[in-house]
Design a protein around this motif. Structure first.
Motif, PDB file in Angstrom:
ATOM      1  N   ARG A 132       0.839  -1.194   0.000  1.00  0.00           N
ATOM      2  CA  ARG A 132       0.000   0.000   0.000  1.00  0.00           C
ATOM      3  C   ARG A 132       0.878   1.249   0.000  1.00  0.00           C
ATOM      4  N   ALA A 133       0.391   2.261  -0.698  1.00  0.00           N
ATOM      5  CA  ALA A 133       1.109   3.544  -0.743  1.00  0.00           C
ATOM      6  C   ALA A 133       0.910   4.308   0.564  1.00  0.00           C
ATOM      7  N   GLU A 134       1.948   4.982   0.958  1.00  0.00           N
ATOM      8  CA  GLU A 134       1.853   5.782   2.173  1.00  0.00           C
ATOM      9  C   GLU A 134       1.202   7.127   1.840  1.00  0.00           C
ATOM     10  N   GLU A 160      -7.711   6.654   5.208  1.00  0.00           N
ATOM     11  CA  GLU A 160      -8.699   7.732   5.126  1.00  0.00           C
ATOM     12  C   GLU A 160      -9.817   7.384   4.143  1.00  0.00           C
ATOM     13  N   TYR A 212      -0.725   0.743   8.335  1.00  0.00           N
ATOM     14  CA  TYR A 212      -0.335   1.947   7.616  1.00  0.00           C
ATOM     15  C   TYR A 212       0.355   1.577   6.303  1.00  0.00           C
ATOM     16  N   HIS A 213       1.003   0.417   6.250  1.00  0.00           N
ATOM     17  CA  HIS A 213       1.763   0.018   5.063  1.00  0.00           C
ATOM     18  C   HIS A 213       1.109  -1.118   4.269  1.00  0.00           C
ATOM     19  N   ASP A 226      -2.270  -4.114   3.670  1.00  0.00           N
ATOM     20  CA  ASP A 226      -3.644  -4.567   3.857  1.00  0.00           C
ATOM     21  C   ASP A 226      -3.589  -5.756   4.816  1.00  0.00           C
TER      22      ASP A 226
END
Lengths: 261, 182
Positions: A171-173, B129, B159-160, B162
């Motif tokens: 995932r992108a930060e 978000e 945060y990084h 899934d």
């Protein structure tokens, strides 16, 4: 004393008498010598035809009996006596001559084999009788067996290579959450690394990926993430910030690590 | 510097009459650090009768899971199962917080990092978000204090990455093993 001796003698005599009582006593009538009182006649000659074979006169010896009378001896007269015993011995004697063994004719006789099974013809089978069986009503005690129902895991395999062959989504930060100074430094590093004008670049995301061992990388714009395929060296490699951007003029992707790992 | 967080993802699947399980350890980016899997276990008919309904939980929790955990060189910080496994009455005995994560259809929370407790063993955490919060369910043995510590680690890793995705990879890997063996 004498009486006993006498009885003993009598017993011995009786014993002898009984022992010899069964013996057959053959009375042999002996010709008694009859002595003749008159004188002997003179010898005369008698003419005979031919020669007679010499004849030996045999006379049996007679024992003198108690009643032998003493008579005058008669002159010896020759008599032809024949002893039949000798002839009988010669004729009745059976001479057995043993037949010598000789080789005879031999023939081989073949023995026919016995039949293996007697053939019964025309025999009626007897009516079969139903066999009687005995059913024991007693319950037999069953044997107890033990079966281990435990379940055990098989072997354990290491499958990190298999897992690394699957794409890993990263995932992108959130860039806007980064400190402004840090983002400025990253942007400058992006321009240096790609050689592009910063105005011609659209940043797609900041990712933390292994600094080495990335075999393949794809962008997933719908999820805002990248899919990477890794090699084994990526597992131990340090993670480094990585920016993926797109050129605005041709839409091609450019990327670079913005920090030295 | 604190040790990097390690997440262990456990999945046991039934393919035909056989059971097999896999354990994937990742870092907070979801990158695999270790992966172990068991050979397929096929219970006999007699074992199936004797164990009855307890066969599958026993195989997954007592046989497969414990065997895989013994193979780990370093203990993980969190032990993550599928929500189905945990809801089925998972009663494994491990030293790490056992939990399940599941994507929810709930409305997003106010900001990233917010949590909402929906029950003694269930809460929602906001990791991105605008996205739906992630549902987290803890095993009965996990105390509230341990739950709070586990939530902190989930926020850091989420945060990084899934957090629910690695279970899909374990399932895909196990299914590929079954296809390869058959």
């Amino acid at each position: 004393m004498f009486g006993r001796v006498k009885e003993a003698m009598a017993d011995a005599a009786e014993t002898l008498r009984q022992a010899f009582a069964g013996l057959r006593v053959v009375e042999v009538a002996a010709e008694p010598f009859l002595p003749k009182a008159h004188g002997s006649s003179p010898l005369g000659t008698e003419a005979r035809v031919g020669l007679d074979p010499p004849v030996t006169a045999c006379r049996e010896m007679q024992r003198f009996g108690g009643d032998t009378e003493a008579r005058a001896l008669e002159p010896f007269q020759t008599r032809l006596c024949a002893e039949a015993g000798w002839a009988r011995w010669g004729t009745e004697a059976e001479v057995i001559r043993m037949t010598p063994l000789a080789g005879g004719e031999a023939a081989r006789v073949g023995v026919p084999p016995l039949p293996r099974r007697a053939q019964v013809l025309g025999r009626l089978e007897p009516v079969a009788r139903p066999g009687a069986r005995r059913l024991s009503a007693q319950l037999v005690q069953p044997g107890a067996r033990r079966l281990d129902p435990s379940l055990e895991a098989g072997g354990i395999e290491a499958g990190l290579d298999l897992m690394l062959s699957l794409a890993v989504p990263i995932r992108a930060e959130a860039i806007h959450n980064l400190p402004k100074g840090l983002w400025m430094r990253y942007s400058l590093q992006l321009v240096r690394g790609t050689g592009e004008n910063v105005r011609n670049l659209e940043v797609l995301g900041l990712f933390r990926i292994p600094s080495k061992g990335v075999a393949d990388l794809r962008h997933d714009p719908g999820q805002g993430r990248i899919l990477v395929r890794l090699e084994a060296s990526a597992v131990r490699a340090p993670r480094a910030p990585f920016i993926l951007a797109r050129r605005k003029d041709d839409g091609s992707l450019v990327s670079c690590f913005v920090e030295d790992p | 510097m604190a040790d990097p967080i390690k997440l262990a993802y456990f999945m046991a699947v039934k393919e035909g009459a056989s059971y097999l399980g896999g354990l994937l350890v990742t870092d907070t980016s979801g990158i695999p650090l270790d992966f172990r899997y068991t050979e397929p276990i096929t219970p006999t008919r007699l074992q199936s009768i004797l164990y009855g309904k307890s066969l599958e939980p026993h195989l997954k929790e007592e046989v497969i899971q414990k065997t895989l955990l013994k193979e780990l060189k370093t203990p993980p910080d969190l032990f993550i199962l599928s929500a189905t496994e945990l809801a089925g009455g998972w009663s494994g005995d491990v030293k790490y917080p056992v939990l399940a994560v599941q994507k929810s259809q709930e409305s997003p929370l106010a900001k990233v990092g917010d949590t909402f407790r929906a029950g003694p063993r269930e809460l929602l955490i906001q990791l991105a978000e605008g996205a739906a919060p992630l549902r987290v369910m803890f095993a009965a043995a996990v105390e509230p204090a341990a739950q709070e510590q586990a939530v902190g680690k989930l926020l850091e890793a989420g945060y990084h990455m899934d957090l629910a995705e690695p279970l899909e990879r374990v399932t895909a890997a196990l299914q590929s093993l079954v296809v390869k063996d058959s």
